[in-house]
Design an enzyme around this catalytic site. Structure first.
Site, mmCIF file in Angstrom:
data_model
loop_
_atom_site.group_PDB
_atom_site.id
_atom_site.type_symbol
_atom_site.label_atom_id
_atom_site.label_comp_id
_atom_site.label_asym_id
_atom_site.label_seq_id
_atom_site.Cartn_x
_atom_site.Cartn_y
_atom_site.Cartn_z
ATOM 1 N N THR A 151 52.027 15.297 -8.169
ATOM 2 C CA THR A 151 52.666 16.609 -8.075
ATOM 3 C C THR A 151 53.767 16.814 -9.114
ATOM 4 O O THR A 151 53.820 17.881 -9.748
ATOM 5 C CB THR A 151 53.195 16.835 -6.651
ATOM 6 O OG1 THR A 151 52.109 16.685 -5.722
ATOM 7 C CG2 THR A 151 53.785 18.228 -6.495
ATOM 8 N N GLY B 295 54.897 15.794 -3.189
ATOM 9 C CA GLY B 295 55.993 16.253 -4.030
ATOM 10 C C GLY B 295 57.346 15.985 -3.411
ATOM 11 O O GLY B 295 57.506 15.088 -2.572
ATOM 12 N N SER C 209 44.850 9.574 4.351
ATOM 13 C CA SER C 209 44.762 11.007 4.079
ATOM 14 C C SER C 209 44.682 11.767 5.397
ATOM 15 O O SER C 209 43.953 11.366 6.307
ATOM 16 C CB SER C 209 43.524 11.328 3.242
ATOM 17 O OG SER C 209 43.314 12.727 3.192
ATOM 18 N N ASN D 236 51.243 8.186 1.107
ATOM 19 C CA ASN D 236 50.352 9.327 0.917
ATOM 20 C C ASN D 236 51.107 10.622 1.233
ATOM 21 O O ASN D 236 52.326 10.620 1.358
ATOM 22 C CB ASN D 236 49.123 9.173 1.829
ATOM 23 C CG ASN D 236 47.864 9.779 1.234
ATOM 24 O OD1 ASN D 236 47.881 10.869 0.678
ATOM 25 N ND2 ASN D 236 46.747 9.075 1.365
ATOM 26 N N LYS E 62 39.214 12.677 -9.530
ATOM 27 C CA LYS E 62 38.451 12.195 -8.384
ATOM 28 C C LYS E 62 37.167 11.464 -8.766
ATOM 29 O O LYS E 62 36.711 10.583 -8.035
ATOM 30 C CB LYS E 62 38.121 13.364 -7.450
ATOM 31 C CG LYS E 62 39.340 13.994 -6.788
ATOM 32 C CD LYS E 62 38.958 15.227 -5.998
ATOM 33 C CE LYS E 62 40.159 15.830 -5.289
ATOM 34 N NZ LYS E 62 40.696 14.960 -4.230
ATOM 35 N N LYS F 262 46.676 1.857 1.139
ATOM 36 C CA LYS F 262 47.595 2.994 1.009
ATOM 37 C C LYS F 262 47.905 3.544 2.393
ATOM 38 O O LYS F 262 46.995 3.818 3.176
ATOM 39 C CB LYS F 262 46.980 4.091 0.132
ATOM 40 C CG LYS F 262 47.941 5.238 -0.177
ATOM 41 C CD LYS F 262 47.374 6.162 -1.245
ATOM 42 C CE LYS F 262 48.389 7.217 -1.674
ATOM 43 N NZ LYS F 262 47.866 8.066 -2.778
ATOM 44 N N GLY G 271 39.862 17.094 1.276
ATOM 45 C CA GLY G 271 38.820 16.433 2.055
ATOM 46 C C GLY G 271 37.925 15.499 1.262
ATOM 47 O O GLY G 271 36.721 15.401 1.520
ATOM 48 N N ASN H 229 43.307 14.621 5.740
ATOM 49 C CA ASN H 229 42.295 15.665 5.590
ATOM 50 C C ASN H 229 40.873 15.242 5.938
ATOM 51 O O ASN H 229 39.941 16.015 5.744
ATOM 52 C CB ASN H 229 42.334 16.210 4.159
ATOM 53 C CG ASN H 229 43.702 16.770 3.813
ATOM 54 O OD1 ASN H 229 44.303 17.475 4.616
ATOM 55 N ND2 ASN H 229 44.208 16.426 2.642
#
Length: 371
Positions: free
Chosen positions: A330, A279, A192, A254, A83, A225, A131, A194
């Site tokens: 993953t 995954g 995302s 995503n 990150k 994305k 997040g 989150n």
């Protein structure tokens, strides 16, 4: 399925045994341990170079120029692991062809409260609601300036949580200005699940000014994305916008908020709470989205496929369905560095079996896997 050598089987057995031990620890603690180990690889140049020579697959047929950048191998690390670009020089050493770092936000933020990362071993999946925890664009920029390698990297940028949607354009512009010229490409993350309200920015009227602002703030290729949970109509709309704005490409997909078809008992999944699943469970939809995008805009931009690519056969199917590049996170957790090597060796073998000189010749070819 492709056959494994005795040595490869032994390495897999050892890794699987190690994974069982690691899985007795909290997921974020494991992530921290892996970060420290990879930090050593990142910081010790001789070790880095030696590992890259031994572990990475070196085959000219896998190297291609994509939006003006030479990618030595097609499989890259997906965003979410590194990150803060604290291990930016380690990813080539473990075999990846490139790495997408982040997600990075303009301002530093702690992310969501813990626990926020969960394993679903029965599905070879991970559920996360991290997040966008990161040190912020300015600090990540410092890390990038300290890089020693010339490995290909992309930077994935997202919206700072406390920034209201009406100020999202300026927030993304700030990140792009700080990070753009330190990467080989930028990815705008609006998918995302989150960050509250983030996925609403995938709507074309909200997305257009964000993408335009990022393009104005950097000279490197810009991609977007998208989520697997978008309707087909919304996927088409984003694809058309990407063409209109002359984006370099689309990263698909995503994590998913769907909980359908899981092997993990529903009660266990419910107890984990909200978050996106990555995954194997996202593989089918990710492939569907890729095929739809390739049919609509594949001749006009680069498509990077990510989501449940666990085997060389799946990787080959993504390439022949229109993906120029691949990503994973993953499957790397569940398979280790040998997963990366298996993917690259498998693709190289298929290129040879089909009489193709370069991976670019296989993109969108719909050629079947040859045993």
């Amino acid at each position: 399925m492709s056959k494994q050598s005795p040595t490869r089987k032994l390495r897999q057995t050892v890794y699987d045994a190690s994974l069982k031990v690691m899985f007795t620890l909290r997921p974020e603690r494991i992530h921290g341990i892996m970060n420290k180990a990879l930090g050593v690889v990142d910081g010790v140049a001789p070790l880095n170079r030696t590992m890259e020579k031994i572990i990475a697959v070196h085959d000219d047929s896998l190297s291609q120029e994509v939006f003006g950048v030479t990618f030595p191998r097609p499989l890259g690390l997906a965003a979410g692991f590194d990150k803060n670009a604290s291990m930016a020089d380690a990813w080539g050493a473990v075999g990846f062809g490139y790495a997408e770092l982040g997600t990075v936000t303009a301002s530093p933020q702690p992310g969501n409260p813990t626990p926020r990362l969960f394993r679903l071993p029965a599905d070879k999946a991970i559920l996360n609601r991290m997040g966008f925890n990161n040190l912020g664009a300015a600090e990540v920029a410092k890390n990038l300036r300290n890089r020693k390698s010339t490995d290909v990297i992309g930077i994935n940028i997202g919206k700072t949580k406390v920034v209201p949607a009406e100020h999202a354009v300026d927030d993304y512009r700030r990140s792009a200005s700080l990070l753009g010229d330190l990467a080989d490409y930028l990815v705008v993350n609006v998918s995302s699940p989150n960050t509250p309200g983030l996925r609403d920015l995938q709507a074309v009227e909200s997305l257009r000014p964000i993408l335009a602002a990022v393009q104005e703030s950097t000279t490197v290729p810009v991609l977007v994305k998208i989520a697997p949970d978008l309707s087909d109509e919304d996927i088409d709309a984003v694809a058309d916008l990407a063409v209109e704005l002359k984006l370099a490409g689309i990263v698909a997909t995503n994590t998913t908020i769907s909980r359908e078809g899981l092997n993990t008992p529903s009660g266990e999944v419910e107890a984990m709470g909200a978050g996106g699943i990555s995954g194997a469970p996202v593989a089918a939809r990710s492939l569907e989205v890729l095929k739809r995008l390739y049919a609509r805009v594949g001749k006009e931009m680069v498509l990077i496929s990510v989501g449940g690519i666990s085997t060389p056969e799946q990787a080959w199917e993504r390439i022949t369905s229109g993906a120029t590049l691949l990503q994973g996170y993953t499957p790397f957790i569940y398979g280790g560095p040998d997963w990366i090597r298996d993917i690259h060796l498998g693709i190289a073998k298929q290129l040879k079996a089909h009489g193709l000189r370069n991976i670019a010749d296989a993109v969108g070819s719909e050629l079947e896997w040859k045993n």
